[in-house]
Design an enzyme around this catalytic site. Structure first.
Site, PDB file in Angstrom:
ATOM      1  N   ASN A   9      14.261  70.250  43.299  1.00  0.00           N
ATOM      2  CA  ASN A   9      13.974  69.747  42.478  1.00  0.00           C
ATOM      3  C   ASN A   9      13.480  70.531  41.651  1.00  0.00           C
ATOM      4  O   ASN A   9      11.804  70.489  41.185  1.00  0.00           O
ATOM      5  CB  ASN A   9      13.410  68.127  42.519  1.00  0.00           C
ATOM      6  CG  ASN A   9      13.677  67.718  41.219  1.00  0.00           C
ATOM      7  OD1 ASN A   9      14.642  67.773  40.140  1.00  0.00           O
ATOM      8  ND2 ASN A   9      12.749  66.484  40.357  1.00  0.00           N
ATOM      9  N   LYS A  11      13.559  70.019  37.872  1.00  0.00           N
ATOM     10  CA  LYS A  11      13.512  69.524  36.835  1.00  0.00           C
ATOM     11  C   LYS A  11      13.909  70.698  36.209  1.00  0.00           C
ATOM     12  O   LYS A  11      15.254  71.080  35.872  1.00  0.00           O
ATOM     13  CB  LYS A  11      12.300  69.554  37.019  1.00  0.00           C
ATOM     14  CG  LYS A  11      11.479  68.820  37.791  1.00  0.00           C
ATOM     15  CD  LYS A  11      10.563  68.264  37.928  1.00  0.00           C
ATOM     16  CE  LYS A  11       9.924  67.388  39.838  1.00  0.00           C
ATOM     17  NZ  LYS A  11       8.432  67.556  39.695  1.00  0.00           N
ATOM     18  N   HIS A  97      14.495  59.425  39.552  1.00  0.00           N
ATOM     19  CA  HIS A  97      12.701  60.177  39.590  1.00  0.00           C
ATOM     20  C   HIS A  97      11.983  59.260  38.863  1.00  0.00           C
ATOM     21  O   HIS A  97      12.364  58.777  37.761  1.00  0.00           O
ATOM     22  CB  HIS A  97      13.170  61.216  39.300  1.00  0.00           C
ATOM     23  CG  HIS A  97      11.661  61.909  40.129  1.00  0.00           C
ATOM     24  ND1 HIS A  97      10.900  62.323  38.837  1.00  0.00           N
ATOM     25  CD2 HIS A  97      12.119  62.876  40.917  1.00  0.00           C
ATOM     26  CE1 HIS A  97      10.820  63.425  39.361  1.00  0.00           C
ATOM     27  NE2 HIS A  97      10.686  63.363  40.930  1.00  0.00           N
ATOM     28  N   GLU A  99      10.027  60.592  36.564  1.00  0.00           N
ATOM     29  CA  GLU A  99      10.113  60.977  35.354  1.00  0.00           C
ATOM     30  C   GLU A  99      10.752  60.367  34.011  1.00  0.00           C
ATOM     31  O   GLU A  99      10.495  60.431  33.516  1.00  0.00           O
ATOM     32  CB  GLU A  99       9.947  62.675  35.647  1.00  0.00           C
ATOM     33  CG  GLU A  99       8.811  63.225  36.442  1.00  0.00           C
ATOM     34  CD  GLU A  99       8.796  64.336  36.971  1.00  0.00           C
ATOM     35  OE1 GLU A  99       9.634  65.116  37.029  1.00  0.00           O
ATOM     36  OE2 GLU A  99       7.813  64.551  37.668  1.00  0.00           O
ATOM     37  N   GLU A 169       8.076  58.377  46.620  1.00  0.00           N
ATOM     38  CA  GLU A 169       7.316  59.716  45.940  1.00  0.00           C
ATOM     39  C   GLU A 169       6.006  58.482  44.921  1.00  0.00           C
ATOM     40  O   GLU A 169       6.497  57.897  43.984  1.00  0.00           O
ATOM     41  CB  GLU A 169       8.163  60.441  44.872  1.00  0.00           C
ATOM     42  CG  GLU A 169       8.966  61.141  45.360  1.00  0.00           C
ATOM     43  CD  GLU A 169      10.191  62.417  44.449  1.00  0.00           C
ATOM     44  OE1 GLU A 169       9.393  62.814  45.105  1.00  0.00           O
ATOM     45  OE2 GLU A 169      10.364  61.895  43.490  1.00  0.00           O
ATOM     46  N   GLY A 175       3.296  66.745  41.751  1.00  0.00           N
ATOM     47  CA  GLY A 175       3.242  67.975  40.451  1.00  0.00           C
ATOM     48  C   GLY A 175       1.898  67.480  40.448  1.00  0.00           C
ATOM     49  O   GLY A 175       0.779  68.269  39.242  1.00  0.00           O
ATOM     50  N   SER A 215       4.065  66.569  45.692  1.00  0.00           N
ATOM     51  CA  SER A 215       3.186  67.809  46.274  1.00  0.00           C
ATOM     52  C   SER A 215       3.005  68.796  47.028  1.00  0.00           C
ATOM     53  O   SER A 215       2.572  68.695  48.454  1.00  0.00           O
ATOM     54  CB  SER A 215       1.458  67.554  45.212  1.00  0.00           C
ATOM     55  OG  SER A 215       1.377  67.845  44.292  1.00  0.00           O
TER      56      SER A 215
HETATM   57  C1  PEP Z   1       9.398  65.734  42.665  1.00  0.00           C
HETATM   58  O1  PEP Z   1       9.531  66.459  41.517  1.00  0.00           O
HETATM   59  O2  PEP Z   1      10.483  64.608  42.857  1.00  0.00           O
HETATM   60  C2  PEP Z   1       8.018  66.211  43.337  1.00  0.00           C
HETATM   61  C3  PEP Z   1       7.706  65.681  44.079  1.00  0.00           C
HETATM   62  O3  PEP Z   1       7.585  67.238  42.674  1.00  0.00           O
HETATM   63  P1  PEP Z   1       6.080  68.566  43.157  1.00  0.00           P
HETATM   64  O4  PEP Z   1       6.301  68.672  44.882  1.00  0.00           O
HETATM   65  O5  PEP Z   1       5.835  69.133  42.577  1.00  0.00           O
HETATM   66  O6  PEP Z   1       5.091  66.792  43.340  1.00  0.00           O
END
Ligand code: PEP
Length: 258
Positions: A9, A11, A97, A99, A169, A175, A215
């Site tokens: 992803n 973003k 997601h 976000e 997630e 992040g 992460s």
């Molecule tokens: C994500 O954007 O879905 C995500 C898991 O980000 P990160 O790997 O940076 O934590």
């Protein structure tokens, strides 16, 4: 056996030239991997979808979008439709997601509409679910998962469900550099799979893929993938560099499940 699926992803990162460079680099690094064993998905911003589509055409890498609206067309300024994503060659779309839930008023209801619209358009939704830190600390993790899964998958049948990927997630791990331990991930993945048995049936639940996200990096992907109910990863930060994402995908590909 469920096929491993690793999605990047991107973003709101990467200009068009940067996206072309990244996707070309990944194609070069990953071309030897067997697409019957592992699915690799890149989800650039809308602006770079077309160029990345061209780069990955006829490769073992598939294209995904980061969101979409549920109508095929209309007066919806700023939105992008399933028909448009189809047009550009998207095989997958990320829906719900955290976000988007946090900053753009995404709700279970809109997630459900988008999941259904994606399925109707023949695009596989990657439906994201997961609790915040406060919810985990209040012992509400499973309640949040129930809420996201039961409402997000409302009125979807078992045949359709086979085309849905669930991404667990935990919001506190996205992040932040904090990863759920493999056992924490497995606990929730197993809970989700059991919930899918109740929503659909055992065979469907056993066939559906559940990715972990939060992460994920080259140095923790193997222990996560070694968990029986972890079928892949949705990767943010580590998907933005050729080295880290290709390393991560190659490591995930080494884990063979029974
Ligand atoms: C994500 O954007 O879905 C995500 C898991 O980000 P990160 O790997 O940076 O934590």
């Amino acid at each position: 056996m469920r096929k491993t699926i690793i999605a990047g992803n991107w973003k709101m990162y990467k200009t068009i030239p940067e996206a072309i460079e990244l996707s070309n680099g990944l194609k070069r690094e990953l071309f030897k991997l067997d697409k019957d064993a592992i699915e690799i998905v890149l989800c650039p911003a809308y602006t770079a979808l077309s160029e990345v589509a061209e780069v990955v055409l006829e490769s073992n890498i598939q294209l995904g979008a980061q969101d979409m609206y549920w109508q095929d067309e209309g007066a919806f300024t700023g939105e992008v439709s399933p028909k448009m994503l189809n047009d550009i060659g998207c095989a997958f779309v990320i829906i719900g997601h955290s976000e988007r839930r946090l900053y753009f008023n995404e709700t279970n209801e809109t997630v459900n509409k988008k999941v259904k619209a994606a399925l109707s358009a023949g695009i596989k939704p990657i439906m994201c679910v997961g609790e915040t830190l406060a919810q985990r600390e209040n012992n509400e993790t499973f309640k949040v998962i129930d809420d996201h899964i039961l409402n997000g998958l409302k009125d979807i049948n078992a045949t359709e469900a086979l085309n849905i990927v669930i991404a667990y997630e935990p919001v506190w791990a996205i992040g932040t550099g904090k990863t759920a331990t493999p056992l924490q991930a497995q606990e929730v993945h197993q809970y989700i799979r059991n919930l899918l048995v109740k929503v659909f049936d055992r065979d469907t639940a056993d066939a559906m893929r559940i990715q972990y996200g939060g992460s994920v990096k080259p140095d923790n992907i193997i222990e996560l993938m070694n968990q029986p109910d972890v079928d892949g990863a949705l990767v943010g930060g580590a998907s933005l560099k050729i080295d880290s994402f290709s390393d991560l995908v190659k490591k995930a590909n080494q884990v063979r499940k029974k």
